[in-house]
Design a protein around this motif. Sequence first.
Motif, PDB file in Angstrom:
ATOM      1  N   THR A 183       0.825  -1.206   0.000  1.00  0.00           N
ATOM      2  CA  THR A 183       0.000   0.000   0.000  1.00  0.00           C
ATOM      3  C   THR A 183       0.859   1.256   0.000  1.00  0.00           C
ATOM      4  N   ILE A 184       1.873   1.313   0.850  1.00  0.00           N
ATOM      5  CA  ILE A 184       2.742   2.485   0.902  1.00  0.00           C
ATOM      6  C   ILE A 184       3.479   2.672  -0.423  1.00  0.00           C
ATOM      7  N   HIS A 185       3.867   1.582  -1.060  1.00  0.00           N
ATOM      8  CA  HIS A 185       4.544   1.679  -2.363  1.00  0.00           C
ATOM      9  C   HIS A 185       3.693   2.479  -3.348  1.00  0.00           C
ATOM     10  N   TYR A 186       2.423   2.104  -3.479  1.00  0.00           N
ATOM     11  CA  TYR A 186       1.580   2.785  -4.462  1.00  0.00           C
ATOM     12  C   TYR A 186       1.211   4.195  -4.028  1.00  0.00           C
ATOM     13  N   LEU A 187       1.082   4.429  -2.742  1.00  0.00           N
ATOM     14  CA  LEU A 187       0.760   5.789  -2.287  1.00  0.00           C
ATOM     15  C   LEU A 187       1.903   6.757  -2.589  1.00  0.00           C
ATOM     16  N   VAL A 188       3.146   6.382  -2.241  1.00  0.00           N
ATOM     17  CA  VAL A 188       4.239   7.347  -2.399  1.00  0.00           C
ATOM     18  C   VAL A 188       4.702   7.466  -3.846  1.00  0.00           C
ATOM     19  N   THR A 189       4.445   6.465  -4.681  1.00  0.00           N
ATOM     20  CA  THR A 189       4.851   6.579  -6.080  1.00  0.00           C
ATOM     21  C   THR A 189       3.774   7.239  -6.938  1.00  0.00           C
ATOM     22  N   ARG A 190       2.559   7.321  -6.446  1.00  0.00           N
ATOM     23  CA  ARG A 190       1.478   7.910  -7.236  1.00  0.00           C
ATOM     24  C   ARG A 190       0.982   9.256  -6.707  1.00  0.00           C
ATOM     25  N   PHE A 191       1.252   9.568  -5.434  1.00  0.00           N
ATOM     26  CA  PHE A 191       0.675  10.774  -4.846  1.00  0.00           C
ATOM     27  C   PHE A 191       1.687  11.543  -3.999  1.00  0.00           C
ATOM     28  N   ARG A 192       1.431  12.842  -3.870  1.00  0.00           N
ATOM     29  CA  ARG A 192       2.004  13.671  -2.809  1.00  0.00           C
ATOM     30  C   ARG A 192       0.833  14.093  -1.934  1.00  0.00           C
ATOM     31  N   TRP A 193       1.107  14.427  -0.683  1.00  0.00           N
ATOM     32  CA  TRP A 193       0.007  14.872   0.178  1.00  0.00           C
ATOM     33  C   TRP A 193       0.496  15.780   1.294  1.00  0.00           C
ATOM     34  N   LYS A 194      -0.450  16.500   1.859  1.00  0.00           N
ATOM     35  CA  LYS A 194      -0.190  17.343   3.015  1.00  0.00           C
ATOM     36  C   LYS A 194      -1.457  17.401   3.856  1.00  0.00           C
ATOM     37  N   PHE A 195      -1.292  17.799   5.115  1.00  0.00           N
ATOM     38  CA  PHE A 195      -2.431  17.841   6.025  1.00  0.00           C
ATOM     39  C   PHE A 195      -3.427  18.918   5.594  1.00  0.00           C
ATOM     40  N   SER A 196      -4.715  18.615   5.773  1.00  0.00           N
ATOM     41  CA  SER A 196      -5.760  19.599   5.502  1.00  0.00           C
ATOM     42  C   SER A 196      -6.070  20.456   6.714  1.00  0.00           C
ATOM     43  N   ILE A 197      -5.841  19.909   7.898  1.00  0.00           N
ATOM     44  CA  ILE A 197      -6.122  20.634   9.141  1.00  0.00           C
ATOM     45  C   ILE A 197      -4.912  20.537  10.048  1.00  0.00           C
ATOM     46  N   ALA A 198      -4.834  21.448  11.007  1.00  0.00           N
ATOM     47  CA  ALA A 198      -3.670  21.500  11.897  1.00  0.00           C
ATOM     48  C   ALA A 198      -3.683  20.381  12.934  1.00  0.00           C
ATOM     49  N   ASP A 199      -4.870  20.009  13.416  1.00  0.00           N
ATOM     50  CA  ASP A 199      -4.982  19.007  14.478  1.00  0.00           C
ATOM     51  C   ASP A 199      -5.132  17.620  13.875  1.00  0.00           C
ATOM     52  N   ASN A 200      -4.071  16.835  13.933  1.00  0.00           N
ATOM     53  CA  ASN A 200      -4.104  15.466  13.411  1.00  0.00           C
ATOM     54  C   ASN A 200      -3.869  14.445  14.517  1.00  0.00           C
TER      55      ASN A 200
END
Length: 476
Positions: A433-450
């Motif tokens: 799962t991590i393989h496909y996430l990091v090779t297909r997407f970039r991401w950042k938090f939408s909210i400050a409280d995670n």
Amino acid sequence: MDLAICFALALIVLPLYVFIIKRRYQRVPPGSLGLPIIGQSLDLLRAMRANTAEQWLQERTKRYGPIWKLRIFGTPTVFLQGQVANKFIYTSDGSLLSNKQPASIRRLLGERNLLEMSGDDHKRIRGALLSFLKPEALKQNVKKMDEEIRLHLEMYWHGEEEVKVLPLAKILTFNILASLLFGMESGARRDKFIELFQILTDGMLSFPINLPFMRFSHSIKAHMKIKNMLSDLLHEKRAALEQQVPSTNQDLITCMLNLRNEDNSAALTDEEILDNCIITMVAGHDTSSILITFLVRLLAGDPSVYAAVVEEQEEIAKRKASSEPLTWDDLAKMKYTWRVATETLRMTPPVFCSFRRALQDIEFGGYVIPKGWQVIWTLGTTHMDENIFPNPSKFDPMRYEQATPPPFSFVAFGGGPRMCPGYEFSKLETLATIHYLVTRFRWKFSIADNSFSRDPMPVFNQGLTIQIEEKKQFDI
């Protein structure tokens, strides 16, 4: 005359009996049992939901020492911590500690599941699960797992600008389990399963009171529906075997139905198959989805770890056509990514605590754990021991590069004969799962409280919402 003798014996025996009982309970660990039935249950549950349960336990450890008593879920309980305690718990035979879980867990997962088994029954059930979950068998299912992950990303991630990670991770891990363990194709039945399993897990650490307005009551109803659905599936699989219908995929139910004793009788009862399908689904569904979510959160907040994971995964992807599935050898190359996952499990294990039951008076650490009392331990207390893991509050995946942790110190998957049979399955699922996430997407938090709380499993604020951006041709 006989009455006088009996009276004299009573005068001798009764004080001796009282002395023995008093001495026994003088050696019970320090601490407070609190109020009858309730004890500290509500305090512990509140601390878990506030994500302060580790501090709640450590405050009492500082006050009483590494072994102390409390009352939770209606049962007198002894809390243990440390590497020695872990070894004692995971290696004790069935004559000392039973795997009897709190009533709420036992009633929702079934009486014949692996968590309830000891001795020969435990070996038999664990062996049955391992016959499907061992690496040699899992190699045949990597392609199927890869297909499920790709399909999930196409349905829920591609084309989106924002996603909630935890709910989607639960859908993904459930679909993988339903496909590989039960041979259940996508559709209405699979969708109903995931809805019912979520209701079931919500009541696992609750007061086992079956009243209409209680959480436990809803979970009991979900358990019965799940068991009926699995029973129908079991009968379908048995009929297919009897009719010798060919199948391209070997699922867990079929594998367990095929297991035979020396006299060719069934190795497992239907009840054992059903209960262990439920425990396998609950364990695999929640723990893997939460680990994947923790990793997504970590990679969004730690640029250096993110860069190293991406480098490892893109190196693997560059050697493959975009349509070519991952292989067992590809997953074996993801060493740094698994170190990151291992360090994540050390610092934030999805499972907070586990339980056993004393089958006799047990002497441990200079105290007596009375027969019938519950034993509880948490994974995080040993994981954060600075004598085992130097600078334990620092996230450092390279601590596993040169040496593995000492036995019974890293127990995210149990230990010894109690090692989780689904360890390799979870590892493959997470890495793919991590393989496909990091090779297909970039991401950042939408909210400050995670942040997250435990109920009893980790629950993230707004499901850990992130903004995503697809990589152009996966930037490879």
